[in-house]
Design a protein around this motif. Structure first.
Motif, PDB file in Angstrom:
ATOM      1  N   GLY A   9       0.817  -1.221   0.000  1.00 47.84           N
ATOM      2  CA  GLY A   9       0.000   0.000   0.000  1.00 47.84           C
ATOM      3  C   GLY A   9       0.846   1.265   0.000  1.00 47.84           C
ATOM      4  N   ALA A  10       1.983   1.208   0.654  1.00 46.87           N
ATOM      5  CA  ALA A  10       2.860   2.390   0.693  1.00 46.87           C
ATOM      6  C   ALA A  10       3.308   2.708  -0.731  1.00 46.87           C
ATOM      7  N   GLY A  11       3.152   3.932  -1.125  1.00 50.97           N
ATOM      8  CA  GLY A  11       3.541   4.330  -2.478  1.00 50.97           C
ATOM      9  C   GLY A  11       2.403   4.237  -3.471  1.00 50.97           C
ATOM     10  N   ALA A  12       1.344   3.510  -3.100  1.00 53.27           N
ATOM     11  CA  ALA A  12       0.202   3.415  -4.014  1.00 53.27           C
ATOM     12  C   ALA A  12      -0.663   4.668  -3.887  1.00 53.27           C
ATOM     13  N   VAL A  13      -1.402   4.950  -4.962  1.00 49.63           N
ATOM     14  CA  VAL A  13      -2.335   6.077  -4.947  1.00 49.63           C
ATOM     15  C   VAL A  13      -3.750   5.511  -4.988  1.00 49.63           C
ATOM     16  N   SER A  54     -13.666   3.789   3.758  1.00 46.60           N
ATOM     17  CA  SER A  54     -12.712   3.249   2.779  1.00 46.60           C
ATOM     18  C   SER A  54     -11.324   3.824   3.004  1.00 46.60           C
ATOM     19  N   ALA A  55     -11.278   5.139   3.292  1.00 52.76           N
ATOM     20  CA  ALA A  55      -9.979   5.774   3.508  1.00 52.76           C
ATOM     21  C   ALA A  55      -9.280   5.135   4.707  1.00 52.76           C
ATOM     22  N   ARG A  56     -10.044   4.837   5.774  1.00 58.89           N
ATOM     23  CA  ARG A  56      -9.430   4.203   6.946  1.00 58.89           C
ATOM     24  C   ARG A  56      -8.886   2.830   6.594  1.00 58.89           C
ATOM     25  N   SER A  57      -9.643   2.062   5.807  1.00 57.52           N
ATOM     26  CA  SER A  57      -9.156   0.737   5.408  1.00 57.52           C
ATOM     27  C   SER A  57      -7.885   0.872   4.581  1.00 57.52           C
ATOM     28  N   LEU A  58      -7.867   1.855   3.687  1.00 58.87           N
ATOM     29  CA  LEU A  58      -6.690   2.055   2.830  1.00 58.87           C
ATOM     30  C   LEU A  58      -5.474   2.432   3.673  1.00 58.87           C
ATOM     31  N   ILE A  59      -5.704   3.273   4.663  1.00 60.93           N
ATOM     32  CA  ILE A  59      -4.588   3.676   5.537  1.00 60.93           C
ATOM     33  C   ILE A  59      -4.080   2.451   6.311  1.00 60.93           C
ATOM     34  N   ASP A  60      -5.011   1.592   6.752  1.00 63.02           N
ATOM     35  CA  ASP A  60      -4.601   0.350   7.426  1.00 63.02           C
ATOM     36  C   ASP A  60      -3.755  -0.525   6.510  1.00 63.02           C
ATOM     37  N   LEU A  61      -3.991  -0.417   5.203  1.00 61.03           N
ATOM     38  CA  LEU A  61      -3.219  -1.212   4.235  1.00 61.03           C
ATOM     39  C   LEU A  61      -1.915  -0.522   3.859  1.00 61.03           C
ATOM     40  N   GLY A  62      -1.620   0.584   4.512  1.00 59.47           N
ATOM     41  CA  GLY A  62      -0.333   1.243   4.292  1.00 59.47           C
ATOM     42  C   GLY A  62      -0.359   2.385   3.307  1.00 59.47           C
ATOM     43  N   VAL A  63      -1.528   2.667   2.709  1.00 59.85           N
ATOM     44  CA  VAL A  63      -1.600   3.779   1.752  1.00 59.85           C
ATOM     45  C   VAL A  63      -1.478   5.089   2.545  1.00 59.85           C
ATOM     46  N   SER A  64      -0.636   5.972   2.052  1.00 55.76           N
ATOM     47  CA  SER A  64      -0.431   7.239   2.753  1.00 55.76           C
ATOM     48  C   SER A  64      -1.672   8.123   2.590  1.00 55.76           C
ATOM     49  N   PRO A  65      -2.142   8.740   3.679  1.00 51.99           N
ATOM     50  CA  PRO A  65      -3.354   9.593   3.588  1.00 51.99           C
ATOM     51  C   PRO A  65      -3.228  10.669   2.515  1.00 51.99           C
ATOM     52  N   GLU A  66      -2.005  11.153   2.290  1.00 50.34           N
ATOM     53  CA  GLU A  66      -1.793  12.183   1.266  1.00 50.34           C
ATOM     54  C   GLU A  66      -1.990  11.613  -0.138  1.00 50.34           C
ATOM     55  N   ASN A  67      -1.876  10.284  -0.269  1.00 48.59           N
ATOM     56  CA  ASN A  67      -2.008   9.660  -1.581  1.00 48.59           C
ATOM     57  C   ASN A  67      -3.411   9.143  -1.862  1.00 48.59           C
TER      58      ASN A  67
END
Lengths: 155, 281, 383
Positions: free
Chosen positions: B203-207, B220-233
């Motif tokens: 998830g890190a580095g993904a948009v 959805s945003a919370r789930s994405l953040i849990d998967l390592g996606v940066s909130p800025e992305n």
């Protein structure tokens, strides 16, 4: 072929536990497979098994008079299926039907309960993890009650 | 050609577009294909919206659902929820509607070259992302995986199912889940966050591009953040009452944003994350 | 030292200024007494001005009184601002005519004569600039505002008698005029009517050329300073404009919003009298012949429909609508346009039927900055 202990340790419910703890579960476990359409859980029947899904999906559903069941939820690989063995009256609440060819580890619920009763530390850890999974399922269910994709701001 | 034809008629005057095709997507969603009668609007980017006029009824903001730069008619997917959208959804081939645009920010597809992309949509949220999905599916990059996660209430409320199948064939990892289904449905049953528990990449580095009702975007945003996606992305598409599209009428305010100008697509962090949890903003 | 750009005229000079503006083709809009208030009407002569009239303003209250002092501009601001002249409360944006299945759309011209804003207060000149930041500063500027503002001739009159509701000194918009005018008048103290006139543009100089005047002396400038000094001293209300954006942004859950919601009638008066409120709604109508007309009219964020979004309104409570208005004016306006949306004219205080005072509300929040609505059970709180 992978060791049963490795397969169990791969499931999110047991991931990260020390091998000695995994071995407690291994003693109650066996590999099982189901064809699509197989009823893995049968509503009203005695519940005695915890399934760690390895592949394929299972639909939790309830039968209707029309014969077209209503699907409550689908459970996918690396998830856990079946909780009713945990507490009395140990009876399945819903049907669990294989959607795809399903591979799972079946853990004998009575066996696991006995080990949890005998080893409070193991029992606590097991229940803590099960609670985590149950909580996330409960929250997802609540979110679905919200009609998340709802059309109106206020209904 | 007379002189007046060179003079801009001003930002409020719609261009005339003719309905050249229409498709009923489901009970309350219709896609219209529009071609300019005379004065075409400027090229658009995926995620932007237009103001559509049903002459005699009114004007309403509708996101563009075709891909930018694609030849042929421009597509809008309209949900029949009010007088104007009802009139638009009921328009027939040959009818003339008004069009102004394109307005607002876009999904920033040009920035998605070297990174993996997660697209999460709820309900009709796929319409504003359809152009982006078409672009991503039709322009595969070796260093980019694209994941599409779709949630809908019922199977028949899923929009563009055939198109999703085509994207799947083109290499997009597509999963669809519904809240309620019978046995005719062989896909997932559960809320969209339940098919957001793992990604086929880090998830890190993904948009992430997210569109749907605000509650759905929040979860959805919370789930994405849990998967390592940066909130800025994480990019979300926000919506408020839009009446002019050009930052003049004041209706689409959401805190510091004028969403027709600063949105609809805004980064989830830092501002949107807060704004969509605040009530009555 | 006398400025070469400043002259002094008398009461007759004011009259010839109006004549000169009319001769140059301007429709001169100036202050007159009508319906118990000082409002803007087309004027042709200085005798129409509210000579001897004064306004007494308090929260929720506006009264005119008459004195024998002969002052032409001895009042502060009336309910109207020149917003109406640059941003009419109704404008037709376009028309469409049906012809079978086809349809012709035409822009409607806005061809009113250029206006002279005679007697615009410095806060109103500031308001025109704030409004311009929104309507002319957009990527697609509003054609109505842009044309009307560009052609308008601004005769500002500095304030000698601010009202009790004024707080322009806090917002940096008065009582003196610094820029954005063609001519700036100051009514100097003294019996015979003496006006210092400063020139702000070439156009201003051209209009002034036709008016009998004498160069301003150092004494005249001192007299102006005195007028403005008195005005500054007379202004009692304050608002911390610098602190307000951050203060309101971090106090969205302050209990004061509930308090003000208990008084606010959500009538929208404040937005109608505000010289910078720019919200507008569009309406489409069709006549019997099938001609479609798109009209823009002033809207207010106090109306439920303002925040309508398929199925309902986002801002339902009065609390949220008052909060939207005030936070926008003093806080998010800065985020959106780079400056405050308030010029301190005090109209929203005077014309609020409940007498809600934006400076008082702001101060109340500042006094307990960071307070949030408690969720203690009532029984505990009342003990």
């Amino acid at each position: 072929m992978e060791e049963m202990s490795e397969l169990i340790a791969k499931n999110s419910l047991f991931a990260g536990l020390p091998d000695s703890t995994i071995q407690l579960a291994v003693g109650c476990a066996q590999n099982v497979t189901f064809e699509p359409g197989a009823r893995i859980l049968v509503e009203g029947e005695p519940a005695d098994t915890l399934y760690l899904l390895r592949r394929g999906r299972v639909a939790l559903q309830v039968q209707r008079p029309s014969g077209k069941p209503l699907i409550i939820e689908t459970i996918g690989p690396n998830s856990v299926l079946g909780w009713s063995w945990l507490v009395p009256p140990y009876r399945w609440q819903f049907d669990g039907v294989a959607i795809d060819p399903v591979g799972a580890i079946a853990i004998d619920g009575t066996c696991l309960r006995a080990k949890a009763d005998a080893d409070a530390v193991f029992g606590y850890e097991l229940l803590r993890r099960i609670s985590g999974v149950l909580l996330s399922r409960l929250q997802s269910t609540r979110v679905r009650l919200l009609d998340l994709y709802g059309h109106s701001l206020d209904d | 050609m007379t002189e007046t034809e060179h003079v801009s008629p001003g930002p409020f005057v719609p261009s005339r577009y003719r309905v050249v095709d229409r498709k009923t997507e489901n009970s309350d969603i219709t896609t219209l294909w529009l071609e300019p009668v005379d004065r075409p609007i400027a090229p658009f980017k995926a995620g932007q919206f237009n103001m559509l006029t049903a002459f005699g009824v009114g004007e309403v903001a509708i996101s563009i659902s075709s891909a930018p730069g694609a030849p042929g008619a421009i597509e809008h997917t309209v949900r029949d929820v009010g007088a104007v959208s009802h009139a638009l959804a009921s328009s027939q081939i040959g009818d003339v509607v008004g069009l102004r645009g394109p307005f607002g920010t876009d999904w920033g597809l040009e920035s998605l070259t070297g990174c993996n992309v997660v697209v999460v949509v709820g309900g009709i949220g796929l319409a504003p992302l359809r152009g982006a999905m078409r672009y991503l599916a039709e322009n595969p990059a070796p260093d980019r995986k694209v994941v599409l996660r779709v949630g809908a209430r019922l199977p028949d409320q899923i929009v563009f199912p055939e198109e999703m199948e085509r994207w799947r064939e083109m290499g997009v990892d597509v999963e669809v889940t519904v809240d309620v289904a019978d046995a005719a449905w062989t896909g997932h049953v559960g809320v969209v966050t339940q098919i957001l528990t793992e990604l086929p990449f880090d998830g890190a580095g993904a948009v992430a591009l997210v569109c749907g009702p605000e509650i759905m975007m929040r979860f959805s945003a919370r789930s994405l953040i849990d998967l390592g996606v940066s909130p800025e992305n994480i990019r979300v598409s926000l919506e408020r009452n839009m009446q002019c599209g050009i930052a003049l009428c004041g209706h689409c305010q959401l805190g510091p944003f004028l969403l027709c100008r600063d949105g609809p697509v805004v980064p989830y962090a830092p501002l949107a994350a807060e704004l969509i949890t605040e009530i009555e903003r | 030292m006398p400025s070469p750009d400043a002259v002094v005229i008398d009461a007759n000079g004011v009259d010839s200024l109006i004549t000169s503006l009319r001769a140059q083709g301007f429709r001169v809009m100036g202050p007159v007494v009508a319906n118990g208030a000082i409002v803007h009407r087309e004027i042709r002569a200085a005798k129409q001005l509210p000579v001897g009239w004064h306004d007494e303003q308090e929260p929720g209250s506006y009264r005119l009184s008459h004195g024998d002092d002969g002052e032409m501009f001895g009042w502060a601001v009336g309910p109207e601002s020149f917003k109406q002249s640059v941003f009419p409360s109704r404008s037709v944006l376009w028309r469409a005519r049906r012809d079978g299945q086809d349809l012709a759309v035409e822009a409607t011209g806005d061809d009113v004569a250029p206006e002279a804003f005679f007697g615009a207060r410095p806060c109103e000149v500031a308001a025109l600039k704030v409004l311009g930041g929104v309507l002319a500063g957009a990527a697609s500027p509003d054609p109505v505002f842009t044309r009307r503002r560009e052609t308008a001739f601004v005769v500002t009159v500095e304030c000698g008698r601010p009202a009790a509701t004024c707080f322009c000194t806090s917002m940096g918009s008065g009582p003196g005029a610094a820029a954005d005018f063609d001519l700036a008048l100051t009514e100097l103290a003294g019996p015979s009517g003496r006006f210092l006139v400063r020139v702000g543009s070439e156009r201003g100089a051209a209009v002034l050329a036709g008016v009998a005047s004498r160069p301003a002396t150092a004494e005249d400038h001192r007299a102006r300073d005195e007028v403005l000094g008195h005005a500054v001293a007379a202004i009692s209300r304050t608002l911390d404009a610098e602190a307000a954006p951050g203060l309101l942004a971090r106090n969205l859950e302050h209990p004061r919003w509930d308090d003000v919601a208990g008084r606010c009638l959500a009538c929208g008066n404040c937005t109608l009298v505000c010289p910078t409120c720019f919200c507008a709604a569009v309406e489409e109508t069709t006549d019997l012949a099938g001609t479609v007309e798109e009209t823009r009219r002033w809207d207010t964020c106090f109306d439920l429909a303002h925040s309508y979004l398929h199925g309902g309104s986002v801002r339902v409570s009065t609390r949220s609508r008052y909060r939207q208005w005030m936070t926008h004016k003093l806080s998010t306006w800065v985020d959106q346009f780079g400056n405050s949306g308030c010029v301190g004219c005090g109209r929203c205080i005077t014309w609020c039927p409940a007498g809600i005072d934006i400076t008082e509300e702001c101060a109340a929040i500042a006094a307990s900055d960071g307070a949030v609505k408690t969720s203690e059970p009532t029984a505990v709180r009342d003990r």
